[in-house]
Design an enzyme around this catalytic site. Structure first.
Site, PDB file in Angstrom:
ATOM      1  N   PHE A   1      20.519  65.468 112.024  1.00  0.00           N
ATOM      2  CA  PHE A   1      20.253  65.098 110.631  1.00  0.00           C
ATOM      3  C   PHE A   1      21.097  63.888 110.255  1.00  0.00           C
ATOM      4  CE2 PHE A   1      20.897  65.074 106.064  1.00  0.00           C
ATOM      5  CZ  PHE A   1      19.594  65.161 105.619  1.00  0.00           C
TER       6      PHE A   1
ATOM      7  N   ASP B   1      27.788  60.344 113.957  1.00  0.00           N
ATOM      8  CA  ASP B   1      27.606  60.687 112.552  1.00  0.00           C
ATOM      9  C   ASP B   1      28.581  61.812 112.229  1.00  0.00           C
ATOM     10  OD1 ASP B   1      26.882  61.708 110.117  1.00  0.00           O
ATOM     11  OD2 ASP B   1      24.719  61.631 110.483  1.00  0.00           O
TER      12      ASP B   1
ATOM     13  N   LYS C   1      30.313  62.660 102.842  1.00  0.00           N
ATOM     14  CA  LYS C   1      30.562  63.990 102.244  1.00  0.00           C
ATOM     15  C   LYS C   1      31.958  64.189 101.643  1.00  0.00           C
ATOM     16  CE  LYS C   1      26.659  66.608 103.463  1.00  0.00           C
ATOM     17  NZ  LYS C   1      25.833  66.236 104.594  1.00  0.00           N
TER      18      LYS C   1
HETATM   19  C1  LIG Z   1      24.651  65.252 104.642  1.00  0.00           C
HETATM   20  C2  LIG Z   1      24.513  64.454 105.869  1.00  0.00           C
HETATM   21  C3  LIG Z   1      23.944  63.165 105.851  1.00  0.00           C
HETATM   22  C4  LIG Z   1      23.327  62.569 104.604  1.00  0.00           C
HETATM   23  O1  LIG Z   1      24.240  62.345 103.606  1.00  0.00           O
HETATM   24  P1  LIG Z   1      23.703  61.968 102.126  1.00  0.00           P
HETATM   25  O2  LIG Z   1      24.966  61.712 101.365  1.00  0.00           O
HETATM   26  O3  LIG Z   1      22.944  63.167 101.629  1.00  0.00           O
HETATM   27  O4  LIG Z   1      22.843  60.779 102.242  1.00  0.00           O
HETATM   28  C5  LIG Z   1      23.925  62.453 107.027  1.00  0.00           C
HETATM   29  N1  LIG Z   1      24.414  62.961 108.164  1.00  0.00           N
HETATM   30  C6  LIG Z   1      24.964  64.188 108.222  1.00  0.00           C
HETATM   31  C7  LIG Z   1      25.513  64.693 109.519  1.00  0.00           C
HETATM   32  C8  LIG Z   1      25.014  64.989 107.083  1.00  0.00           C
HETATM   33  O5  LIG Z   1      25.532  66.217 107.153  1.00  0.00           O
END
Ligand SMILES: *Cc1c(COP(=O)(O)O)cnc(C)c1O
Length: 391
Positions: A128, A215, A244
């Site tokens: 994700f 990520d 986050k």
């Molecule tokens: C939450 C998340 C995102 C997206 O972040 P947003 O602030 O909602 O755009 C991207 N990568 C990972 C691993 C996430 O947990």
């Protein structure tokens, strides 16, 4: 109830008015123990005095000036993040998706600068990365792509935690510039790869001249028991995204890179109006300083172990549970059956949890919880699971 908000979220019937530490109070005065922290955002919990003071002080001085000028707080934050991670350059933005969007652009720019004019990025099934067009293309979940085609070109999806698939993909595509993945898949269901997997991915990237893009939007900032999850495996990514819990709820994202990778990002190549503005940078600096001064990396590891051990004990022998897993303070309890309904039941019992990938109860409590609160989470969630599996 009709609402003027666009219908993109199925929302639970509760609104919170205030919070303190790991506790929230709703508009009826009912209290909840927060084992989700706004989806791994409020690492320092709610209404943390260090964040509050930083914000109040900064809001009274200066909130925003734009990136057309020097922003000293942004500079300070960048230096801190580089020292902590071992990377060299930072681009600030406002969210996880934007941090990944920047990561993707950096990889493409780097590829073009090195003569690869149709760069492809390898991404993972179950991964994700966000909801912008490029990041949703990079995301593994098919459901979030429906109705948004045409998607962005230049991605290749392979199975996660599978080195042979990665080698095969690299062998059959000469245009690959980067491999992008989460060290632990969060939204995908707290999916933890085999120990050594990330190291092997890093070695393949190094030997083939590919960029390793991590990520760490969910896993970063001490969540897994290290500042960044890659530090568990002794690797260093070429590019890393954060967001986050970086601002404890104040929207901020960051994309970090090594010097030579960031070099093609010259003036005009990317931009943002708000990214890293004084208010957001002051919040993030307060977060970083608190995490550092209180060794919250070590504390998160302790708490994660306590919670994992607690669940393994209290759910020992329980039928209907597929796996109990954890990585620092990311805990996943996978059931044999769909359990999305548990979120509502937990809410009624005064507990905030999340269910992801249909069957995985996901817990991402604030890093500042006490041992007692950790034990309370284990106790409450275990009881809920046992009752749920009885019916
Ligand atoms: C939450 C998340 C995102 C997206 O972040 P947003 O602030 O909602 O755009 C991207 N990568 C990972 C691993 C996430 O947990």
């Amino acid at each position: 109830m009709s609402s003027a908000i666009m219908d993109t979220y199925k929302r639970l019937p509760v609104a919170f008015e205030s919070g303190s530490g790991a506790w929230l109070t709703d508009t009826n005065g009912k209290c909840y123990l927060d084992a989700l922290a706004g989806i791994a955002v409020c690492g320092l919990g709610h209404a943390h005095p260090a964040v509050e003071q930083a914000l109040v002080r900064q809001a009274g001085k200066l909130i925003h000036t734009s990136n057309l000028y020097q922003v000293p707080l942004q500079e300070q934050l960048a230096t801190k993040l580089c020292n902590l991670s071992g990377l060299d350059k930072v681009f600030f933005c406002n969210s996880g998706a934007e941090a990944n969007e920047a990561a993707i652009k950096i990889c493409r720019r780097y590829a073009h600068a090195h003569g690869n004019h149709s760069p492809r990025i390898i991404v993972m099934e179950g991964g994700f990365h966000g909801r912008t067009l490029a990041t949703l293309t990079a995301t593994g979940n098919k459901k979030i792509k429906v109705g948004f085609e045409p998607l962005v070109e230049g991605f290749l999806q392979i199975p996660y935690n599978n080195i042979a698939a990665l080698e095969q993909a690299c062998n059959s595509h000469a245009d690959v510039v980067a491999v992008m993945l989460e060290p632990v898949q969060g939204e995908g269901g707290v999916v933890i790869p085999e120990p050594g997997y990330l190291k092997q991915v890093a070695d393949i990237c190094a030997s083939r001249g590919l960029l390793l893009v991590l990520d760490e939007v969910q896993t970063g900032m001490c969540r897994t028991g290290k500042w960044f999850a890659f530090q568990h495996e002794g690797v260093l990514p070429d590019v890393m995204s954060l967001s986050k819990s970086l601002g404890n709820g104040v929207p901020i994202g960051a994309c970090l890179a090594k010097d030579h990778v960031a070099a093609p990002m010259t003036p005009g190549s990317h931009g943002t109006t708000f990214g890293g503005n004084p208010l957001a940078a002051s919040a993030a600096l307060a977060v970083v300083n608190f995490l550092e001064q209180n060794r919250m990396d070590i504390r998160a590891a302790e708490l994660g172990k306590r919670i994992l051990d607690g669940f393994r004990k209290s759910l020992n022998g329980q039928q209907g549970i597929k796996q109990i897993r954890g990585y620092g303070l990311m805990t996943g309890i996978e059931l044999e059956q769909n359990c999305a309904d548990l979120v509502q039941v937990a809410l009624e019992h005064g507990l905030l949890i999340n269910v992801t990938a249909d069957k995985v109860i996901r817990l991402l409590p604030p890093l500042i919880i006490s041992d007692t609160e950790a034990d309370q989470i284990v106790g409450m969630v275990s009881t809920l699971i046992k009752d749920f599996l009885k019916d």
